[in-house]
Design an enzyme around this catalytic site. Structure first.
Site, PDB file in Angstrom:
ATOM      1  N   CYS A  87      -0.421  68.144 -56.297  1.00 33.84           N
ATOM      2  CA  CYS A  87      -0.628  67.334 -56.689  1.00 33.84           C
ATOM      3  C   CYS A  87      -0.150  66.033 -56.740  1.00 33.84           C
ATOM      4  O   CYS A  87      -0.542  64.923 -56.409  1.00 33.84           O
ATOM      5  CB  CYS A  87      -2.136  67.008 -56.955  1.00 33.84           C
ATOM      6  SG  CYS A  87      -2.053  68.245 -58.893  1.00 33.84           S
ATOM      7  N   LYS A 109       8.601  70.038 -61.467  1.00 31.02           N
ATOM      8  CA  LYS A 109       7.896  70.206 -59.503  1.00 31.02           C
ATOM      9  C   LYS A 109       8.137  68.733 -58.931  1.00 31.02           C
ATOM     10  O   LYS A 109       8.748  68.526 -58.159  1.00 31.02           O
ATOM     11  CB  LYS A 109       6.430  70.502 -59.265  1.00 31.02           C
ATOM     12  CG  LYS A 109       6.484  71.800 -59.762  1.00 31.02           C
ATOM     13  CD  LYS A 109       4.352  72.708 -60.331  1.00 31.02           C
ATOM     14  CE  LYS A 109       4.423  73.189 -61.162  1.00 31.02           C
ATOM     15  NZ  LYS A 109       3.038  73.654 -61.230  1.00 31.02           N
ATOM     16  N   THR A 130     -14.253  79.855 -53.620  1.00 33.53           N
ATOM     17  CA  THR A 130     -15.395  79.521 -54.738  1.00 33.53           C
ATOM     18  C   THR A 130     -14.498  78.276 -56.333  1.00 33.53           C
ATOM     19  O   THR A 130     -15.058  78.081 -57.321  1.00 33.53           O
ATOM     20  CB  THR A 130     -16.026  80.730 -55.916  1.00 33.53           C
ATOM     21  OG1 THR A 130     -14.388  81.407 -56.763  1.00 33.53           O
ATOM     22  CG2 THR A 130     -16.577  81.383 -54.779  1.00 33.53           C
ATOM     23  N   HIS A 183      -5.461  61.658 -60.124  1.00 34.35           N
ATOM     24  CA  HIS A 183      -4.511  61.510 -61.842  1.00 34.35           C
ATOM     25  C   HIS A 183      -3.705  59.892 -61.130  1.00 34.35           C
ATOM     26  O   HIS A 183      -3.985  59.524 -59.996  1.00 34.35           O
ATOM     27  CB  HIS A 183      -3.263  62.420 -60.519  1.00 34.35           C
ATOM     28  CG  HIS A 183      -3.478  63.848 -61.219  1.00 34.35           C
ATOM     29  ND1 HIS A 183      -4.800  63.876 -61.615  1.00 34.35           N
ATOM     30  CD2 HIS A 183      -3.083  64.852 -60.146  1.00 34.35           C
ATOM     31  CE1 HIS A 183      -4.684  65.569 -61.652  1.00 34.35           C
ATOM     32  NE2 HIS A 183      -3.390  66.140 -60.967  1.00 34.35           N
TER      33      HIS A 183
END
Ligand SMILES: NC(=O)c1ccc[n+]([C@@H]2O[C@H](COP(=O)([O-])OP(=O)(O)OC[C@H]3O[C@@H](n4cnc5c(N)ncnc54)[C@H](OP(=O)(O)O)[C@@H]3O)[C@@H](O)[C@H]2O)c1
Length: 335
Positions: free
Chosen positions: A126, A205, A9, A234
Site C-alpha cells: 500500500c 518492500k 470478511t 497512509h
C-alpha cells in the site's frame, strides 16, 4: 464475470466488495471466500445475500477472476490452484510481488506490462502504490536518482485486529494485540518484521517494489516506515533527488495533470493532504511541494492516500478493469 473475493470478511475484502459495486465492475456471480470459521456465514453484495464458501469450493466454481486479500500463505498455497483452473488471480499479499515471473502492477504506472499469460498478478504494498503514482510522472520528466521516504501508516494497514486494538485501548479495555506495544497515543517505528540489514520488511518492500514497478533498478530508495494511531490512510514525507534541475511550477503542473493524483497544496490557506480528507477516496493526494534547499535538484513533498482503497482494493479492481478492457481474462494455462 464470475468473481471470487478471497478474504471477503477482512478489511481489504470488505472494501473490495464496496469498490466492485461503486465502479460497477461487471460481476455476474460473486463467490465470497474466507477461512473455515466464516464458511456458511452470509455477506451482502449489491443488495443480495451470498454465503461464504471455502477456497476448495470456490476453485471448483471456476471463477474468471479471483481477488485475494487473505494473507501471504493463503495466496502462496491457493493462487496457483485457481490459476491452473483458468482463473486470473490478482493478489494483495506480498507472496508473489518480487517473483520475477509475476507482474507487479499499478495501472497508472505500468498496466501495459500485462498479457493474457499473466495468471497471477501482484498488487503492490500500500505505501509503495501511493508513492509510485506520484513518482512516475516526475521520473518521466526529470529522471529520479534517489528517494528518501518516511511513512506515517494507518492501523487499517494491519487488518481488523489492529483496529480493534486501537479502539479497545481508547476505551481502556484489555484485548487483542496486533502490535507488540500500545498504539493509541503512540508511534511505533516498526512495520512488519526486521530483516538482517536492520530494515523492516515493509521498508525493503518500498525499496524493491518501487524499482520493479518503475522498471528502473537505478532508482535508489531508502525508507523508514512507522505505524501511527490513525484510521484514514497512509501519509508519506518524500524527498526526491532528480538527475537534472526542475521547475517548481512545472512539477505542480505535471502532478496536477497526472492520472489518479489530486494536488492539495495551498499553504497560504492551510491546505495540504491529511488522512482524514483522503479517507474513502480513490486518489493519491500530494501537497507541501517545495524545493529541498539543502542540495541541488531535490524536491520535498507529502503524499497521502487511503491504504484500503488505492493501496489495496481500488488498485486491484483497476487491474481487473484493465484486463477486462483488453480482453486478457480467461483460458487455462500452465503456471
Ligand atoms: N490492510 C491494508 O491496507 C492492506 C493493503 C494492501 C494489502 N493488504 C494485504 O491484504 C491481506 C488482507 O489484509 P486485511 O487487512 O484485510 O486483513 P484482515 O482484516 O485480517 O482479513 C483477513 C481475511 O483473510 C481471510 N482468511 C484468513 N485465512 C484464510 C484462509 N486460510 N483461507 C481463506 N481466507 C482466509 C479472513 O477470513 P476470516 O474472517 O474467516 O478469518 C479475512 O477475510 C493481507 O495479505 C495484507 O497484507 C492489506
Amino acid at each position: 464475470m464470475k468473481v471470487a473475493v478471497v478474504g471477503a470478511t477482512g478489511l481489504v475484502g470488505t472494501k473490495m466488495l464496496q469498490v466492485l459495486t461503486e465502479r460497477n465492475f461487471p460481476v455476474t456471480e460473486l463467490i465470497p471466500v474466507a477461512s473455515a470459521k466464516s464458511v456458511g456465514k452470509e455477506i451482502t453484495f449489491k443488495s443480495k445475500q451470498y454465503k461464504i464458501v471455502s477456497v476448495e469450493d470456490a476453485i471448483k466454481l471456476k471463477p474468471d477472476v479471483a481477488i485475494f486479500s487473505a494473507g501471504g500463505s493463503t495466496s502462496l498455497e491457493q493462487a496457483p490452484l485457481f490459476a491452473a483452473a483458468g482463473t486470473t488471480v490478482i493478489d494483495n499479499s506480498s507472496a508473489w510481488r518480487m517473483d520475477p515471473t509475476k507482474k507487479l502492477v499499478v495501472p497508472e504506472v505500468n498496466a501495459d506490462v500485462l498479457t493474457a499469460e499473466d495468471k497471477i498478478i501482484a498488487n503492490p504494498n500500500c505505501s509503495t502504490i501511493q508513492m509510485v503514482v506520484a513518482l512516475k510522472p516526475l521520473h518521466d520528466r526529470y529522471k529520479i536518482k534517489r528517494v528518501v521516504v518516511s511513512t506515517y501508516q494507518s492501523v487499517t494497514g494491519t487488518g481488523v485486529k489492529a483496529v480493534e486494538q486501537l479502539f479497545n485501548e481508547r476505551k481502556g479495555i484489555e484485548g487483542v494485540m496486533a502490535y507488540p506495544y500500545t498504539i493509541d497515543l503512540n508511534v511505533i517505528p516498526q512495520i512488519d518484521v526486521f530483516t538482517a540489514n536492520g530494515y523492516t520488511k515493509e521498508e525493503m518492500k518500498m525499496i524493491l517494489e518501487t524499482q520493479k514497478i518503475m522498471g528502473d533498478d537505478s532508482i535508489k530508495v531508502t525508507a523508514t516506515t512507522v505505524r501511527i494511531p490513525v484510521m484514514g490512510g497512509h501519509s508519506e514525507s518524500v524527498n526526491i533527488e532528480f538527475a537534472e534541475d526542475f521547475d517548481l511550477a512545472e512539477v505542480r503542473s505535471i502532478l496536477e495533470n497526472a492520472p489518479g493524483i489530486i494536488v492539495t497544496d495551498d499553504t497560504a490557506n492551510l491546505k495540504y493532504p491529511m488522512p482524514l480528507d483522503a479517507h474513502d477516496k480513490d486518489e493519491v493526494f500530494v501537497g507541501r511541494i517545495r524545493r529541498d534547499e539543502s542540495q541541488p535538484n531535490t524536491l520535498n513533498c507529502w503524499i497521502v492516500s487511503d491504504n484500503l482503497r488505492k493501496g489495496a482494493a481500488t488498485n486491484a479492481v483497476q487491474i481487473a478493469e484493465y484486463l477486462a478492457s483488453k480482453n486478457l481474462i480467461g483460458q487455462a494455462v500452465e503456471v
